[in-house]
Design an enzyme around this catalytic site. Structure first.
Site, mmCIF file in Angstrom:
data_model
loop_
_atom_site.group_PDB
_atom_site.id
_atom_site.type_symbol
_atom_site.label_atom_id
_atom_site.label_comp_id
_atom_site.label_asym_id
_atom_site.label_seq_id
_atom_site.Cartn_x
_atom_site.Cartn_y
_atom_site.Cartn_z
ATOM 1 N N LYS A 35 -18.569 1.462 -5.989
ATOM 2 C CA LYS A 35 -17.316 2.240 -5.889
ATOM 3 C C LYS A 35 -17.387 3.484 -6.780
ATOM 4 O O LYS A 35 -17.046 4.591 -6.356
ATOM 5 C CB LYS A 35 -16.171 1.334 -6.355
ATOM 6 C CG LYS A 35 -14.817 1.694 -5.836
ATOM 7 C CD LYS A 35 -13.783 0.711 -6.382
ATOM 8 C CE LYS A 35 -12.877 0.190 -5.302
ATOM 9 N NZ LYS A 35 -11.816 -0.666 -5.789
ATOM 10 N N GLU A 149 4.086 -0.617 -11.610
ATOM 11 C CA GLU A 149 3.903 0.403 -10.578
ATOM 12 C C GLU A 149 4.682 -0.002 -9.327
ATOM 13 O O GLU A 149 4.576 -1.126 -8.876
ATOM 14 C CB GLU A 149 2.413 0.560 -10.264
ATOM 15 C CG GLU A 149 2.116 1.624 -9.255
ATOM 16 C CD GLU A 149 2.785 2.951 -9.587
ATOM 17 O OE1 GLU A 149 2.483 3.518 -10.638
ATOM 18 O OE2 GLU A 149 3.643 3.407 -8.795
ATOM 19 N N PHE A 150 5.434 0.949 -8.777
ATOM 20 C CA PHE A 150 6.239 0.653 -7.582
ATOM 21 C C PHE A 150 5.731 1.391 -6.350
ATOM 22 O O PHE A 150 6.407 1.422 -5.326
ATOM 23 C CB PHE A 150 7.705 1.022 -7.841
ATOM 24 C CG PHE A 150 8.315 0.236 -8.965
ATOM 25 C CD1 PHE A 150 8.784 -1.061 -8.758
ATOM 26 C CD2 PHE A 150 8.397 0.767 -10.254
ATOM 27 C CE1 PHE A 150 9.332 -1.799 -9.802
ATOM 28 C CE2 PHE A 150 8.936 0.026 -11.301
ATOM 29 C CZ PHE A 150 9.408 -1.262 -11.083
ATOM 30 N N ARG A 152 4.095 2.568 -2.925
ATOM 31 C CA ARG A 152 3.839 1.884 -1.656
ATOM 32 C C ARG A 152 2.554 2.429 -1.072
ATOM 33 O O ARG A 152 2.413 3.660 -0.956
ATOM 34 C CB ARG A 152 4.978 2.160 -0.661
ATOM 35 C CG ARG A 152 6.319 1.627 -1.080
ATOM 36 C CD ARG A 152 7.426 2.348 -0.325
ATOM 37 N NE ARG A 152 7.456 3.772 -0.650
ATOM 38 C CZ ARG A 152 8.162 4.686 0.027
ATOM 39 N NH1 ARG A 152 8.856 4.342 1.081
ATOM 40 N NH2 ARG A 152 8.148 5.958 -0.339
ATOM 41 N N LYS A 205 9.486 -5.706 -12.103
ATOM 42 C CA LYS A 205 8.547 -5.553 -10.987
ATOM 43 C C LYS A 205 8.600 -6.771 -10.050
ATOM 44 O O LYS A 205 8.667 -6.638 -8.825
ATOM 45 C CB LYS A 205 7.128 -5.353 -11.533
ATOM 46 C CG LYS A 205 6.044 -5.316 -10.478
ATOM 47 C CD LYS A 205 6.166 -4.133 -9.535
ATOM 48 C CE LYS A 205 5.243 -4.306 -8.345
ATOM 49 N NZ LYS A 205 5.352 -3.240 -7.379
ATOM 50 N N LEU A 251 14.806 -3.605 6.852
ATOM 51 C CA LEU A 251 15.545 -4.466 7.774
ATOM 52 C C LEU A 251 14.825 -4.588 9.123
ATOM 53 O O LEU A 251 15.396 -5.086 10.073
ATOM 54 C CB LEU A 251 16.956 -3.917 8.002
ATOM 55 C CG LEU A 251 17.937 -4.030 6.830
ATOM 56 C CD1 LEU A 251 19.296 -3.477 7.228
ATOM 57 C CD2 LEU A 251 18.094 -5.478 6.356
ATOM 58 N N GLY A 258 3.081 -9.161 4.544
ATOM 59 C CA GLY A 258 1.734 -9.445 4.046
ATOM 60 C C GLY A 258 1.428 -8.482 2.928
ATOM 61 O O GLY A 258 2.331 -8.065 2.192
ATOM 62 N N CYS A 261 0.688 -7.450 -2.390
ATOM 63 C CA CYS A 261 1.723 -7.623 -3.419
ATOM 64 C C CYS A 261 2.751 -8.705 -3.108
ATOM 65 O O CYS A 261 2.885 -9.665 -3.878
ATOM 66 C CB CYS A 261 2.424 -6.296 -3.669
ATOM 67 S SG CYS A 261 1.329 -5.089 -4.432
ATOM 68 N N LYS A 264 1.702 -12.568 -3.146
ATOM 69 C CA LYS A 264 1.273 -13.090 -4.454
ATOM 70 C C LYS A 264 2.379 -12.975 -5.497
ATOM 71 O O LYS A 264 2.510 -13.830 -6.362
ATOM 72 C CB LYS A 264 -0.016 -12.404 -4.909
ATOM 73 C CG LYS A 264 0.154 -11.103 -5.657
ATOM 74 C CD LYS A 264 -1.155 -10.660 -6.284
ATOM 75 C CE LYS A 264 -1.084 -9.221 -6.784
ATOM 76 N NZ LYS A 264 -0.095 -8.948 -7.806
HETATM 77 N N1 LIG Z 1 -1.748 -2.182 -4.199
HETATM 78 C C1 LIG Z 1 -0.450 -1.922 -4.379
HETATM 79 O O1 LIG Z 1 0.243 -1.426 -3.495
HETATM 80 C C2 LIG Z 1 0.198 -2.238 -5.688
HETATM 81 C C3 LIG Z 1 1.453 -1.682 -5.980
HETATM 82 C C4 LIG Z 1 2.043 -1.957 -7.204
HETATM 83 C C5 LIG Z 1 1.401 -2.782 -8.099
HETATM 84 N N2 LIG Z 1 0.194 -3.322 -7.803
HETATM 85 C C6 LIG Z 1 -0.469 -4.154 -8.809
HETATM 86 O O2 LIG Z 1 -1.450 -3.376 -9.458
HETATM 87 C C7 LIG Z 1 -2.582 -4.186 -9.802
HETATM 88 C C8 LIG Z 1 -3.833 -3.609 -9.179
HETATM 89 O O3 LIG Z 1 -3.679 -3.652 -7.782
HETATM 90 P P1 LIG Z 1 -4.661 -2.879 -6.790
HETATM 91 O O4 LIG Z 1 -4.118 -3.055 -5.418
HETATM 92 O O5 LIG Z 1 -4.920 -1.511 -7.299
HETATM 93 O O6 LIG Z 1 -5.989 -3.760 -6.975
HETATM 94 P P2 LIG Z 1 -7.456 -3.446 -6.421
HETATM 95 O O7 LIG Z 1 -8.065 -4.770 -6.188
HETATM 96 O O8 LIG Z 1 -7.379 -2.451 -5.321
HETATM 97 O O9 LIG Z 1 -8.173 -2.722 -7.652
HETATM 98 C C9 LIG Z 1 -8.546 -3.344 -8.834
HETATM 99 C C10 LIG Z 1 -9.809 -2.669 -9.374
HETATM 100 O O10 LIG Z 1 -10.110 -3.212 -10.662
HETATM 101 C C11 LIG Z 1 -11.524 -3.308 -10.784
HETATM 102 N N3 LIG Z 1 -11.859 -4.194 -11.897
HETATM 103 C C12 LIG Z 1 -11.820 -5.546 -11.954
HETATM 104 N N4 LIG Z 1 -12.160 -5.966 -13.187
HETATM 105 C C13 LIG Z 1 -12.427 -4.857 -13.938
HETATM 106 C C14 LIG Z 1 -12.812 -4.640 -15.273
HETATM 107 N N5 LIG Z 1 -12.995 -5.627 -16.118
HETATM 108 N N6 LIG Z 1 -12.996 -3.363 -15.678
HETATM 109 C C15 LIG Z 1 -12.822 -2.327 -14.848
HETATM 110 N N7 LIG Z 1 -12.429 -2.482 -13.556
HETATM 111 C C16 LIG Z 1 -12.242 -3.727 -13.110
HETATM 112 C C17 LIG Z 1 -11.963 -3.773 -9.415
HETATM 113 O O11 LIG Z 1 -13.333 -3.520 -9.203
HETATM 114 C C18 LIG Z 1 -11.042 -2.924 -8.508
HETATM 115 O O12 LIG Z 1 -11.652 -1.676 -8.185
HETATM 116 C C19 LIG Z 1 -2.244 -5.594 -9.354
HETATM 117 O O13 LIG Z 1 -1.646 -6.282 -10.413
HETATM 118 C C20 LIG Z 1 -1.207 -5.357 -8.264
HETATM 119 O O14 LIG Z 1 -0.335 -6.445 -8.108
HETATM 120 C C21 LIG Z 1 -0.427 -3.056 -6.624
#
Ligand SMILES: NC(=O)c1ccc[n+]([C@@H]2O[C@H](COP(=O)([O-])OP(=O)(O)OC[C@H]3O[C@@H](n4cnc5c(N)ncnc54)[C@H](O)[C@@H]3O)[C@@H](O)[C@H]2O)c1
Length: 452
Positions: A35, A149-150, A152, A205, A251, A258, A261, A264
């Site tokens: 990546k 983080e909120f 979308r 959150k 609505l 799905g 977020c 889980k």
């Molecule tokens: N995706 C969303 O829409 C969203 C929105 C709000 C909040 N969140 C929250 O934000 C968090 C991250 O979500 P995401 O969707 O970005 O996850 P993601 O899986 O897309 O990204 C996580 C990244 O962290 C990296 N990673 C893992 N361990 C690591 C380490 N030790 N050091 C450095 N990098 C590491 C992974 O390789 C990956 O690239 C989660 O808690 C999620 O619930 C997500």
């Protein structure tokens, strides 16, 4: 400001890029070597509308860099964001090992004051746990801030650049000042920065996501009832959505929520409540109803084919859990594919952005079409699982010419019912009346009688 973002996924990459866009110097660090190499070569690892422009601009202006080396990333950073995964552990509670592991790694490396900002969705008390890890490993002062983080997926850049609100959980005046300065460019239109204690911020959150999941699920139940009583969910939706207390958004009924977020986070909140011996009944029901909702479309199909779809071939439009993203985590489409294959059917799929991600799961068990029409060739029926814009106005004559029959099961209510009658389709959607071809009128009446 100099900033490090640990974890460069959907949240971390958007956060890092958007923070660079307002003039900060951001280093994104990830353990995923492929990546990081991709981003160092100027390629985005995810699909997120609007991100590419900012990504390219900030790379070329040398405000956005990528590395796998944590030490160099945090060395001169004043603020360290953590945007790490918090997947469900075996018991459904959020797995904090990524956050706590990274906190320990950072704690061992720092040599000056840092603000540690947690962007991941984490249970109440995580900021205290992170703080305790720092105290265990270093004498250097840090402030740990909860900053959920909120955003979308699909409109993440806009959400980050113009957030409805920024929630910051910290009781440190020093951290408050730094974070206020950092976020000032994003709240110029008066959208608030809400300061609160760390626990309230962490819970905010989960409360937000659980509330939205509940709203969708409630509407899915209303839709199911609409079908039974002969009402129209679109009318009911507009009828209640015009009430300001309820609001128009979230609505739209469908085939279950799905994504990475809602599933889980609802589960983790229920689990967290359990730990405090609180039975979060409404959310338990939300989870159960959502599981059931995922089966609605397949059940409709099985009914149509009298419980036998063995040897049938289906086209599936839409794989991502929602439009404008390539994210397939917990996508209802995955459940549908699995269920159809299990019953002996074959499936051709098309999605504009998430085909590669789905290939990684299903391999050659399904057929990947080049476009939405190719997926239809010789299909017994078409299923729609994601409401991508390009599916909204298809060429219905072309659809009819490619498929064996004019049969559509629409999990996203894309088409107008009257139009579908005129076009002679059997059209089964969610919470609306069953539309059938004239020659199927007896079958329709039989189905209505049966449901009644
Ligand atoms: N995706 C969303 O829409 C969203 C929105 C709000 C909040 N969140 C929250 O934000 C968090 C991250 O979500 P995401 O969707 O970005 O996850 P993601 O899986 O897309 O990204 C996580 C990244 O962290 C990296 N990673 C893992 N361990 C690591 C380490 N030790 N050091 C450095 N990098 C590491 C992974 O390789 C990956 O690239 C989660 O808690 C999620 O619930 C997500």
């Amino acid at each position: 400001m100099k900033i490090a973002v640990i974890g460069t996924g959907y949240v971390g990459l958007v956060t890092g890029t958007c923070l660079a866009e307002t003039g900060n110097h951001v280093t994104c660090v990830d353990i995923n070597v492929a990546k990081i190499e991709k981003m160092q070569n100027g390629q985005l690892p995810i699909y997120e509308p609007g991100l590419e422009l900012l990504f390219n601009r900030n790379i070329s202006q040398q405000r956005l860099t990528f590395t796998t080396d944590l030490a160099s990333a945090i060395e001169s950073a004043q603020i360290i964001f953590m945007a790490l995964p918090t997947p469900p552990g075996g018991d459904g509670a959020a797995d904090l090992s990524y956050i706590l592991g990274a906190a320990a790694d950072v704690a061992k490396l720092i040599t000056s004051y840092k603000v540690i900002v947690n962007k991941s969705t984490v249970p109440v008390g995580t900021a205290d746990k992170v703080k305790a890890i720092f105290e265990q490993h270093t004498n250097i002062e840090v402030d740990v801030v909860s900053n959920p983080e909120f955003l979308r997926e699909g409109v993440a850049v806009e959400d980050f650049m113009k957030p409805d609100r920024v929630v910051l959980g910290t009781r440190s005046e020093r951290a408050k000042k730094i974070m206020t300065e950092l976020y000032a460019p994003y709240v110029r239109q008066g959208n608030p920065i809400l300061f609160m204690d760390e626990k309230s911020s962490e819970l905010t959150k989960y409360a937000a996501n659980s509330f939205l999941a509940t709203k969708i699920t409630f509407m899915n139940e209303i839709a199911n009832l609409c079908e039974l009583v002969g009402a129209d969910v679109d009318s009911v939706r507009k009828g209640i959505g015009s009430d300001e207390r309820i609001g128009k958004r979230f609505l739209f009924p469908g085939i279950g929520y799905g994504g990475s977020c809602f599933p889980k986070d609802v589960q983790a909140l229920v689990k967290a409540a359990d730990e405090y011996v609180y039975d979060f009944e409404i959310l338990k029901s939300v989870m159960n109803v959502n599981e059931r909702q995922k089966t609605v479309m397949v059940n409709k199909m099985l009914k149509y084919y009298h419980d036998d779809i063995s040897g049938k071939h289906f086209a599936l439009w839409g794989l991502a859990f929602k439009p404008e993203t390539d994210d397939i985590r917990e996508a209802p489409a995955l459940y549908i594919i699995e269920a159809l294959l299990k019953k002996g059917a074959t499936v051709s799929v098309f999605d504009p952005e998430s085909m590669e991600n789905v290939k990684a799961i299903f391999g050659d068990r399904i057929v990947y079409a080049q476009d939405q029409y190719e997926a239809l060739r010789d299909a017994d029926s078409l299923l729609i699982a994601t409401e991508w814009s390009l599916f909204r106005n298809p060429d219905f004559d072309k659809i009819a010419s490619l498929m064996k029959e004019r049969v559509i099961f629409d999990g996203r209510n894309l088409f107008d019912l009257e139009k579908m009658i005129d076009l002679g389709y059997y059209y089964n959607s969610i919470g609306r009346q069953l539309i059938t071809r004239p020659e199927n009128t007896n079958e329709l009446q039989a189905q209505i009688n049966e449901l009644a």
